[in-house]
Motif scaffolding. Structure first.
Motif, mmCIF file in Angstrom:
data_model
loop_
_atom_site.group_PDB
_atom_site.id
_atom_site.type_symbol
_atom_site.label_atom_id
_atom_site.label_comp_id
_atom_site.label_asym_id
_atom_site.label_seq_id
_atom_site.Cartn_x
_atom_site.Cartn_y
_atom_site.Cartn_z
ATOM 1 N N PHE A 89 58.446 65.481 33.721
ATOM 2 C CA PHE A 89 58.741 65.481 35.339
ATOM 3 C C PHE A 89 59.420 63.955 35.310
ATOM 4 N N PHE A 91 59.934 61.814 39.025
ATOM 5 C CA PHE A 91 59.647 61.934 40.387
ATOM 6 C C PHE A 91 60.712 60.931 41.097
ATOM 7 N N GLN A 92 60.832 61.130 42.364
ATOM 8 C CA GLN A 92 61.778 60.223 43.268
ATOM 9 C C GLN A 92 61.346 58.638 43.096
ATOM 10 N N SER A 93 59.969 58.654 43.212
ATOM 11 C CA SER A 93 59.111 57.262 43.574
ATOM 12 C C SER A 93 58.744 56.900 41.891
ATOM 13 N N ASN A 95 56.619 56.843 39.966
ATOM 14 C CA ASN A 95 55.367 57.055 39.681
ATOM 15 C C ASN A 95 54.864 56.399 38.457
ATOM 16 N N LEU A 96 55.396 55.131 37.988
ATOM 17 C CA LEU A 96 54.890 54.716 36.750
ATOM 18 C C LEU A 96 53.274 54.295 37.129
ATOM 19 N N ILE A 97 52.458 53.958 35.880
ATOM 20 C CA ILE A 97 51.375 53.471 36.177
ATOM 21 C C ILE A 97 51.461 51.626 36.131
ATOM 22 N N PRO A 98 51.203 51.122 37.268
ATOM 23 C CA PRO A 98 51.406 49.881 37.423
ATOM 24 C C PRO A 98 50.958 48.812 36.412
ATOM 25 N N VAL A 99 49.630 49.271 35.983
ATOM 26 C CA VAL A 99 49.004 48.270 35.036
ATOM 27 C C VAL A 99 49.378 48.419 33.741
ATOM 28 N N LEU A 100 50.356 49.444 33.323
ATOM 29 C CA LEU A 100 50.752 49.525 32.037
ATOM 30 C C LEU A 100 52.129 49.037 31.852
ATOM 31 N N ILE A 109 51.589 59.356 27.489
ATOM 32 C CA ILE A 109 51.931 61.024 27.345
ATOM 33 C C ILE A 109 51.512 61.465 25.963
ATOM 34 N N ARG A 156 59.781 58.632 29.528
ATOM 35 C CA ARG A 156 58.106 59.029 29.721
ATOM 36 C C ARG A 156 58.240 60.453 29.491
ATOM 37 N N ASP A 168 62.721 65.777 40.641
ATOM 38 C CA ASP A 168 63.009 66.145 41.981
ATOM 39 C C ASP A 168 63.520 64.765 42.688
ATOM 40 N N GLU A 169 64.657 64.875 42.972
ATOM 41 C CA GLU A 169 65.574 63.837 43.773
ATOM 42 C C GLU A 169 65.596 62.402 42.817
#
Lengths: 236, 405
Positions: A89, A91-93, A95-100, A109, A156, A168-169
């Protein structure tokens, strides 16, 4: 070989007295190695369709067959496992995990897949280098530009060795340079590794790069065209 | 992996986490420190009772303790004392003549328990002699005829002082009344007001002169170590089946149960503190879930199963509580070290404490077992606090959570 088969897919939302048919009887197939864009105006059903293909949303009717598995018949637990091992996947934003760090975000993953540490480490390095972020392994997402974050997201998505990538976008939050960079990477992965991409977009630059463009309006496919690769002046 | 992510997650909002940790630390520190004070008080009480009053083991005629009647003596007491003294675990053995009677001064009279003792042997067995201050006379040492050691409480009650004359009246075995004049040679004061109000000490030989013999009603056995009780008790019980052999826990069951009762009470107090803190942790965890719903949705979308999501939220809650719990224990540890030497002086309220038999200067006592129990309770609080927020996290719809804004 067909990776995705969709047969008479429906998704209806019950909004009080009104029934909204977000997807209204779509049937299509996506073969391995395709680089396919789904386009259409806002509210046409692109995201809903992608969510159902990705097993994030259950259809009201019809079938979604991924690589021979009818995913609508899977239990929630089976579906999560199926997504982990078969679908990448983006995503448009981002969506990474900020603390990693970038490295940890990609490796994570494979940790979910219980891959051995040496394999995880090796593949993470390969993937981040292939998206041009070999020098940003230990950097956290907030210190990366939007384009760099989206490239980490692509790495990822590839980490689990999926059958295809749903995006998605993916370029909606990127400037033109970052968009071009990301498209180049996606195209390269498609050409060299035969990775199948299925993405929704509003971005004409992305549409122009697609080999196949499926246009959706009001939940139905109104056109499905194969296109030759055309180089537009805006791509230069 | 999940643990590492959970640990990193709790430091995302440093200030918020630190507030929760500080609240937990203060609560746990208060709970464990007050518990250590109570444990300290209990130990002081038990030690004082063993040292001043009961010793470790006592032997009586089986019916003596019913009404303290003079005729229920221990036959062959001298031989018993000799034999018991030979046991390697025994530090000293003392014989007592115990009679209930009246003590009268010119001003007043009161009911008392007369303890006829051998001062030399008694010194080795109980430490009551240390409870007589320099200005309050001596423990049978100044050559007075018929000396008596009474408590300060009794001295005040009967309006007497050092070297005042007192009359002790009691009934002999044949029912006749016996009176004897005694002179106060020492005034003691223990932390147990109830003990002080009742007990006076005279020489066994002086009582023998009044009674015509020196009956032994009580043999008091002091051991080298409290843990030797388990070893010595069966021996004595087997050897003297006709006698009642009791250890201090049987003689004063309330003392024996004190520690167990306080442990339960302390865990209950800590439980109440942690229950109150749990609401704060639940609130924080709910905020965390709400703030991270997009990320949690993404994790579920890419293939993190619900079990792992649940585990991650639970671990975050446990780590948050555990940080606070450990910080609280460290604070408590230093507070205990700080006050264990000097003690906490509650003399201002001392009379109340003494009336209940407690020392007004409290010395907190470190009990590692209670700290371990506290850590377990803190972990349990973390688990409980995470259940509702974790359920909320699992209810997140990944498709909606990752939806583009």
């Amino acid at each position: 070989m067909e990776i995705i088969q969709i047969k008479d897919l429906h998704k209806t939302y019950d909004e009080g007295k009104i029934e909204v048919h977000a997807v209204n009887g779509i049937s299509l197939t996506v073969a391995e190695g395709e680089f396919t864009a789904i386009v259409g105006p806002s509210g046409s059903g692109k995201t809903t369709l992608l969510n159902m293909i990705g097993g994030l949303d259950r259809p009201s009717g019809g079938e979604v067959i991924i690589n021979g598995t009818e995913i609508t018949k899977l239990s929630s637990r089976e579906l999560i496992n199926f997504r982990l091992n078969n679908i990448g996947f983006v995503f448009q934003s981002y969506n990474l995990i900020p603390v990693l760090t970038a490295h940890e975000n990609v490796e994570f993953i494979m940790q979910l897949q219980n891959k051995p540490q040496t394999e995880r480490h090796k593949r993470t390095i390969e993937l981040l280098e292939s998206v041009g972020l070999g020098d940003k392994m230990d950097v956290r997402p907030r210190y990366l530009s939007g384009g760099q974050q989206q490239r980490v997201a692509v790495a990822r998505a590839l980490a689990s060795k999926p059958r295809f990538i749903l995006a998605d976008e993916p370029t909606a939050n990127l400037d033109s340079k970052a968009t071009a960079n990301l498209l180049e990477i996606m195209e390269r992965l498609n050409h060299e590794e035969k990775m199948t991409f299925l993405f929704s977009t509003h971005d004409q630059r992305v549409v122009n790069k697609a080999h196949r463009v499926i246009t959706i309006e009001d939940g139905i496919v109104i056109s499905d065209v194969e296109q030759q690769h055309i180089v537009h002046p805006s791509d230069c | 992996m999940i643990l590492a992510i959970a640990w990193k997650n709790i430091w995302r909002n440093r200030l918020r986490s630190l507030i929760v940790i500080a609240a937990t630390a203060i609560g746990v520190a208060a709970g464990t420190y007050s518990a250590s004070l109570m444990f300290g008080v209990a130990t002081q009480k038990i030690n004082a009772a063993i040292s001043n009053e009961v010793s470790h083991i006592q032997l009586h005629h089986p019916r003596f303790r019913e009404n303290y009647e003079i005729q229920y003596t221990l036959p062959e007491a001298e031989k018993m004392i000799r034999d018991i003294s030979r046991l390697p675990e025994v530090k000293s053995v003392a014989a007592r003549t115990i009679i209930t009677g009246m003590m009268m001064s010119a001003a007043s009279a009161t009911g008392i328990k007369i303890n006829g003792i051998d001062p030399v042997v008694e010194r080795k067995t109980t430490s009551l002699y240390t409870k007589i201050s320099d200005t309050s006379g001596a423990y049978f040492g100044d050559g007075l005829r018929n000396p008596v050691v009474i408590s300060q409480k009794l001295a005040e009650k009967l309006n007497v002082h050092l070297k005042s004359k007192l009359v002790l009246r009691f009934q002999s075995a044949d029912g006749s009344l016996i009176e004897g004049a005694f002179k106060i040679c020492g005034i003691y004061r223990t932390s147990n007001g109830m003990f002080d109000q009742l007990n006076v000490f005279v020489r066994q030989s002086d009582l023998a002169a009044l009674l015509g013999n020196a009956p032994v009603h009580e043999i008091v056995v002091l051991l080298h170590d409290n843990s030797d009780i388990k070893k010595v008790m069966p021996v004595l019980k087997q050897k003297y089946p006709a006698a009642e052999v009791k250890d201090w826990q049987e003689l004063f069951p309330e003392l024996g149960m004190l520690t167990a009762m306080l442990t339960t009470m302390n865990y209950m107090i800590l439980g109440i503190i942690l229950a109150a803190l749990a609401f704060g942790i639940v609130n924080t965890m709910l905020m965390i879930v709400l703030e991270r719903s997009r990320e949690l949705g993404m994790l579920m979308a890419v293939g993190m199963n619900k079990h792992k999501v649940f585990r991650m939220i639970m671990l975050e809650s446990i780590l948050l509580s555990l940080c606070g719990g450990i910080a609280g224990i460290v604070i408590s540890f230093f507070l205990i070290q700080l006050s264990a030497r000097t003690g906490i002086d509650l003399s201002a309220f001392g009379q109340g404490f003494e009336a209940m038999g407690y020392d007004p200067v409290m010395y907190p006592e470190l009990r590692p077992g209670f700290f371990v129990g506290t850590v377990i309770m803190v972990i349990f609080t973390g688990i409980l606090s995470s259940l509702y927020p974790a359920r909320k996290a699992l209810a997140i719809n990944p498709a909606l959570a990752v939806k583009n804004e």
